[in-house]
Motif scaffolding. Structure first.
Motif, mmCIF file in Angstrom:
data_model
loop_
_atom_site.group_PDB
_atom_site.id
_atom_site.type_symbol
_atom_site.label_atom_id
_atom_site.label_comp_id
_atom_site.label_asym_id
_atom_site.label_seq_id
_atom_site.Cartn_x
_atom_site.Cartn_y
_atom_site.Cartn_z
ATOM 1 N N GLY A 292 60.594 68.010 9.722
ATOM 2 C CA GLY A 292 60.835 68.798 9.702
ATOM 3 C C GLY A 292 61.010 69.572 11.932
ATOM 4 O O GLY A 292 62.317 69.990 12.008
ATOM 5 N N LEU A 293 60.035 69.121 12.104
ATOM 6 C CA LEU A 293 60.276 69.424 14.260
ATOM 7 C C LEU A 293 60.867 68.209 14.398
ATOM 8 O O LEU A 293 61.871 68.996 15.291
ATOM 9 N N VAL A 294 61.318 67.081 13.938
ATOM 10 C CA VAL A 294 62.536 66.617 15.092
ATOM 11 C C VAL A 294 63.326 67.142 14.593
ATOM 12 O O VAL A 294 64.475 67.183 15.149
ATOM 13 N N LYS A 298 66.906 70.430 20.022
ATOM 14 C CA LYS A 298 68.067 70.963 20.059
ATOM 15 C C LYS A 298 68.734 69.387 20.747
ATOM 16 O O LYS A 298 69.698 69.348 20.006
ATOM 17 N N TRP A 299 68.878 68.029 20.385
ATOM 18 C CA TRP A 299 69.326 67.005 20.173
ATOM 19 C C TRP A 299 69.597 66.137 18.665
ATOM 20 O O TRP A 299 70.842 65.584 18.695
ATOM 21 N N ARG A 301 69.198 68.648 15.435
ATOM 22 C CA ARG A 301 69.861 70.013 14.895
ATOM 23 C C ARG A 301 71.236 69.483 15.015
ATOM 24 O O ARG A 301 71.982 70.061 13.704
ATOM 25 N N PRO A 302 72.021 69.791 16.011
ATOM 26 C CA PRO A 302 73.630 69.633 15.958
ATOM 27 C C PRO A 302 74.232 68.622 15.085
ATOM 28 O O PRO A 302 75.356 68.603 14.429
ATOM 29 N N ARG A 303 73.096 67.270 14.689
ATOM 30 C CA ARG A 303 74.371 66.421 14.132
ATOM 31 C C ARG A 303 72.771 65.852 12.777
ATOM 32 O O ARG A 303 72.578 64.644 12.668
ATOM 33 N N ILE A 304 72.272 67.202 12.311
ATOM 34 C CA ILE A 304 71.549 66.119 11.324
ATOM 35 C C ILE A 304 72.052 65.965 10.143
ATOM 36 O O ILE A 304 70.910 64.975 9.543
ATOM 37 N N GLN A 305 73.239 65.653 9.929
ATOM 38 C CA GLN A 305 73.023 65.323 8.979
ATOM 39 C C GLN A 305 73.255 63.874 8.761
ATOM 40 O O GLN A 305 73.213 63.197 7.829
ATOM 41 N N TYR A 306 73.558 63.717 10.474
ATOM 42 C CA TYR A 306 73.052 61.858 10.321
ATOM 43 C C TYR A 306 71.979 61.641 10.351
ATOM 44 O O TYR A 306 71.376 60.120 9.308
ATOM 45 N N LEU A 307 71.148 61.812 10.549
ATOM 46 C CA LEU A 307 69.484 61.766 10.119
ATOM 47 C C LEU A 307 68.741 61.957 8.842
ATOM 48 O O LEU A 307 68.483 60.997 8.085
ATOM 49 N N PHE A 308 69.624 62.433 8.767
ATOM 50 C CA PHE A 308 70.132 62.498 6.710
ATOM 51 C C PHE A 308 70.463 61.580 5.906
ATOM 52 O O PHE A 308 70.001 60.532 5.132
ATOM 53 N N SER A 309 71.730 61.036 6.315
ATOM 54 C CA SER A 309 72.072 59.877 6.131
ATOM 55 C C SER A 309 70.947 58.790 6.299
ATOM 56 O O SER A 309 70.655 57.559 6.378
ATOM 57 N N PHE A 310 70.809 58.845 7.931
ATOM 58 C CA PHE A 310 69.625 57.496 8.155
ATOM 59 C C PHE A 310 68.799 57.770 6.790
ATOM 60 O O PHE A 310 67.864 56.579 6.225
#
Length: 471
Positions: A292-294, A298-299, A301-310
């Motif tokens: 959640g912190l990551v 600001k780096w 948050r705008p592309r949180i869908q990519y983190l979910f995919s990873f």
């Protein structure tokens, strides 16, 4: 279901005080809700041997329980709005206790489906949704912290419930263990008892009540329409998210259900095999807040869908490598990485949906998602158990689950690239249109001003009035 807004008739959330006792009660009820379907897998092997069932038949117990817990969300929300969280959680705890006690006398697998799967699933559903709702009544500024502490009940309870179930199984058998577990789950009634409702102000005059009652039916219809609103399916981002989420849910729970049995088949002692679930839960406990912190940076948050995919690809890859883990230390390493991947996904799964749909559309969207999730959740573990029955080897279920989850993660990554580009083009087009309209408006304004000036200059000056001298 998302937490309900604070009652407008009551005072503002106090963000503390008795609210922390409410958080403790929610921690207990949510802990049992999420950990029980996983920790029950400790009893599956003796139940299979005693009732003569197959692995696929045994896996239906947890699947039905999880599916009912998710599918009953709308009903639980209606009951909470009507009666409040306290009685709903207490009834849910009573249903959970009764389900385990009655299941201890079962003589057929279908009887266990009814007691544990359906009755127990409804009890867990009442515990989960009502606990999440009451927190929003007590907290506003500190709501993320309160929700995080309450949701931490899932990995915390999994840490101790798995070895406790193994201990009970060794001393009392699966029937006695379910009987004791039912008594333990009655503590949810105590947890519900501390969830006292927020004090309301005095009721408005009857005339106001009558005028409000004339609008109550319309408001209820609007709320029902909001929940079953199918307009979310017109959003490409929602469709992409839903497909990937369904693929993840299909393969997410089967490795948990069969992890202990797989370790025992590799020659691991039963107590040590049960501790693998504890290791996973312990790691999951810390990974969720860190993720959640990551995600909030600001780096990312705008592309949180990519983190979910990873996170999904990482989780699926771990399952694909599990059949190579043949010794206990390697299985512990698998449990650690499993906890990392599982915690990352569940820390992001609803945040990503809110990122796509926004606060206004999120309640209807999450309602659709949880209902659709019931089907892969119901079919995933039995399908994995069927592979074990057919091939008499656990590695194929890990291959299936890992392959499905990894494919879903890759699908999300590729399609999110497309979706982000689509949104950027739409935003650029909208900005261009706005700029064009602004320029046109400015040109029109300047031309109108020029016309006014020309009219003023072309108009003849009025002749001066004659004075006495000129007369």
């Amino acid at each position: 279901m998302p937490p309900a807004p604070a009652d407008v008739l009551g005072p503002k959330p106090v963000d503390g005080g008795w609210g922390w006792m409410v958080v403790l009660g929610a921690h207990i009820s949510i802990g049992f809700a999420y950990s029980t379907p996983k920790a029950l897998s400790i009893f599956f092997k003796p139940i299979k041997e005693d009732l003569g069932a197959s692995y696929s038949e045994i896996a239906w117990i947890s699947s039905i329980m999880l599916a009912v817990m998710y599918a009953g969300g709308p009903v639980s929300s209606v009951l909470v709005r009507r009666f409040g969280s306290r009685p709903v959680v207490m009834v849910g705890g009573l249903m959970c206790g009764v389900s385990m006690v009655t299941a201890s006398f079962g003589s057929s697998i279908v009887y266990l489906y009814l007691c544990i799967g359906i009755i127990g699933g409804w009890g867990l559903c009442f515990n989960l949704n009502a606990s999440l709702t009451i927190i929003s009544k007590y907290f506003l500024a500190k709501r993320p912290l309160a929700n995080g502490l309450a949701m931490a009940g899932s990995p915390v309870f999994l840490c101790f419930l798995a070895p406790v179930n193994q201990y009970l199984l060794g001393h009392f058998g699966w029937r006695g263990s379910l009987l004791i577990l039912g008594g333990m789950m009655l503590n949810c009634c105590v947890a519900g008892a501390v969830m006292r409702p927020v004090a309301r102000h005095s009721a408005p005059p009857k005339e106001v009540d009558q005028s409000n009652n004339t609008k109550s039916k319309g408001s209820l219809l609007k709320k029902a329409k909001t929940f079953v609103d199918l307009s979310s399916f017109k959003d490409p981002g929602f469709i992409i998210y839903l497909v990937g989420n369904v693929m993840f849910i299909f393969g997410a729970y089967a490795p948990i259900v069969f992890l202990s049995a797989y370790a025992v088949s590799r020659g691991v002692e039963e107590y040590s095999a049960a501790y693998l679930l504890s290791v996973m839960g312990f790691v999951d406990m810390f990974v969720r807040p860190l993720t959640g912190l990551v995600a909030n940076s600001k780096w990312v948050r705008p592309r949180i869908q990519y983190l979910f995919s990873f996170a999904m690809v990482f989780n699926g890859t771990v399952h694909l490598l599990c059949p190579l883990m043949r010794t206990y230390p390697l299985l512990v390493a698998y449990a650690v990485f499993f906890g990392v991947g599982f915690g990352m996904v569940f820390a992001l799964i609803f945040e990503c949906l809110m990122d796509l749909m926004g606060n206004q559309r999120f309640p209807s969207a999450v309602g659709l998602v949880t209902i659709i999730e019931c089907f892969p959740m119901l079919l995933g573990p039995p399908a994995a158990g069927l592979l074990v029955d057919i091939f008499d080897d656990y590695k194929y279920l890990f291959f299936m689950c890992g392959g499905v989850i990894t494919t879903g993660g890759l699908f999300l990554f590729v399609m999110n690239v497309y979706n982000y580009n689509r949104l950027e083009k739409a935003n650029r087009g909208r900005d261009t249109a706005q700029n064009h309209n602004t320029v046109e408006n400015q040109e029109q304004a300047s031309s109108s001003e020029a016309q006014v000036e020309l009219m003023n200059t072309a108009q003849p000056e009025p002749e001066p009035e004659p004075t006495e001298e000129t007369r």
